[in-house]
Design an enzyme around this catalytic site. Sequence first.
Site, PDB file in Angstrom:
ATOM      1  N   HIS A   1      11.290 -23.690  12.259  1.00  0.00           N
ATOM      2  CA  HIS A   1      11.037 -22.464  13.029  1.00  0.00           C
ATOM      3  C   HIS A   1      12.343 -21.743  13.336  1.00  0.00           C
ATOM      4  O   HIS A   1      13.247 -22.293  13.949  1.00  0.00           O
ATOM      5  CB  HIS A   1      10.332 -22.860  14.320  1.00  0.00           C
ATOM      6  CG  HIS A   1       9.850 -21.712  15.155  1.00  0.00           C
ATOM      7  ND1 HIS A   1       8.723 -20.980  14.843  1.00  0.00           N
ATOM      8  CD2 HIS A   1      10.330 -21.178  16.311  1.00  0.00           C
ATOM      9  CE1 HIS A   1       8.520 -20.056  15.777  1.00  0.00           C
ATOM     10  NE2 HIS A   1       9.491 -20.153  16.671  1.00  0.00           N
TER      11      HIS A   1
ATOM     12  N   GLU B   1       7.280 -25.128  10.567  1.00  0.00           N
ATOM     13  CA  GLU B   1       7.421 -24.442  11.850  1.00  0.00           C
ATOM     14  C   GLU B   1       7.549 -25.408  13.038  1.00  0.00           C
ATOM     15  O   GLU B   1       8.405 -25.240  13.910  1.00  0.00           O
ATOM     16  CB  GLU B   1       6.198 -23.541  12.092  1.00  0.00           C
ATOM     17  CG  GLU B   1       6.033 -22.385  11.130  1.00  0.00           C
ATOM     18  CD  GLU B   1       6.820 -21.156  11.546  1.00  0.00           C
ATOM     19  OE1 GLU B   1       7.690 -21.275  12.430  1.00  0.00           O
ATOM     20  OE2 GLU B   1       6.557 -20.081  10.979  1.00  0.00           O
TER      21      GLU B   1
ATOM     22  N   SER C   1       8.145 -15.441  16.595  1.00  0.00           N
ATOM     23  CA  SER C   1       7.735 -16.431  17.583  1.00  0.00           C
ATOM     24  C   SER C   1       7.084 -15.738  18.785  1.00  0.00           C
ATOM     25  O   SER C   1       6.094 -15.031  18.623  1.00  0.00           O
ATOM     26  CB  SER C   1       8.935 -17.289  17.980  1.00  0.00           C
ATOM     27  OG  SER C   1       8.534 -18.425  18.718  1.00  0.00           O
TER      28      SER C   1
END
Length: 534
Positions: free
Chosen positions: A439, A337, A212
């Site tokens: 995610h 995600e 991320s």
Amino acid sequence: MNKLLFLTLILLFINISLAKKRSYIQNNDASIVSTQNGAIKGIVEDTHRVFYGVPFAQPPINQLRWENPIDMKPWENIKETLTQKPQCAQKCTLPPGSCSSIGTSEDCLYLDVFTPKDATPDSKYPVIVYIPGGAFSVGSGSVPLYDSTKFAQSSVIVVNINYRLGVLGFMGTDLMHGNFGFLDQIKAMEWVYNNIGSFGGNNEMITLWGESAGAFSVAAHLTSFYSRQYFNAAISSSSPLTVGLKDKTTARGVANRFAENVGCGIEDLTCLRGKSMDQILEAQEKVGLSFGDKILDAFTIWSPVVDGDYIPIQPLTAIKDGRVYEVPTILGNVKHEATPFIYSFFKNMVGIDYYRILVGLVFPLNSQKILKLYPPAPRGQDSRPILAELITDYLFRCQDRYSTVKLAKKNSSPIYSFHYVHVKSTGHPLDACDDKVCHGTELSLFFNSYELMGEKLDRDEKDMAIDINNYIVNFATSHNPNIGLPIPTQWNRVTSSQNSTLIMETTFETKDIFTNDAKCDVLDLTYYRNQVRP
């Protein structure tokens, strides 16, 4: 004997004694390691060693708030590194196991080192430096999620780092470059490069890995002259490069809104440094999007700044232009995600009309093409699922495809791609993610930290976690994920003529998911917020 000669002999005797003491410490007690700043004492477990809370820079507090990180001063006595340190200043909203239970502090520039038990200065084990994610505003490397015991048991040293977050890490004004957190990362990387040999690591075999915002950071380091000497390979997991880093003008606008909230002039460091950490965090929390901002800027209110020096160019533009540091690289993403972000931003149902407005705002020049490929739900039904798919593709999957193909064509170093699609048997705290691969949900398998996270995986999932560990260990060791520990299937590299992606399920397969993809073809025409316009 004259006094000068006598003093010289005394000093020589002291130096010899200290050298013997250092030698004894280094060679006879596995819990003690000598760093450039002084000796530290960690923990020796049955299968590995761990050194928690190792300082790599002076505490960035008081007059050092909003200053570049400064080297630690040497210490004389052995410093105990037996417990983790607090997370950097933040109001952590991440799931359990991802926020520190120890506390929060501005005094947070510490790292954790996991090594094999038998590591000595002669071992030359490969090294992974991990940068945690959290939208540059939350997160910490010193949490159960990133426990790196399994990697250490697999003959790899892992260093989990921390860096200043939010306004304390990324406030950019005319007088402040806004990259304090980014420079913290570089300072940690420099510390690893200079000291990891004492832990048994090879500083010529360092892989930089992030997820991320951590992966976004990895991409920025691939553009920065200041980072290049400190790593030799890269892993980027779930990097939303489409969002882009802040330019100077945008950074100043965000900083100005913060300064107004905290009651200081934007360049009044005396006033700003006089505020408590809690006052800083409260004012930071009030900073949101302003008129004229783009809706996607909400993903990272704070981020590193493209300042022309520490970060010379947008990472995605650098990839397009072939201006990134060429190293063996793994890039990948997970199937859903954006789902947690969409359901966090939009608490209620998104109807057909609102959905069309949102698509028009994000894609003003391509909205009709986008709507054909990502049509809204029928009137009266929720369009958040299709919005989540669109944003997943735009920020993560298709941008990853673009980056991977460009890197493979321009670089001679190997490029590998993965797509993680396994839905955990344990469910998810967010209802919208319960049957999806959202995610960050893969991380407990990547680190094999699922037991510390309280997850009771089934046998196939545990085997999958070991397989993933082996791929990463092999890559860190040889820059080839197929050589070394046993793996379930060959992971082919992406080349200019072969598009191969490792599909990660409880069974693994390599297939081409790049070449025929109408959705990504259309999203490529958006030029990812004009960062890759020809």
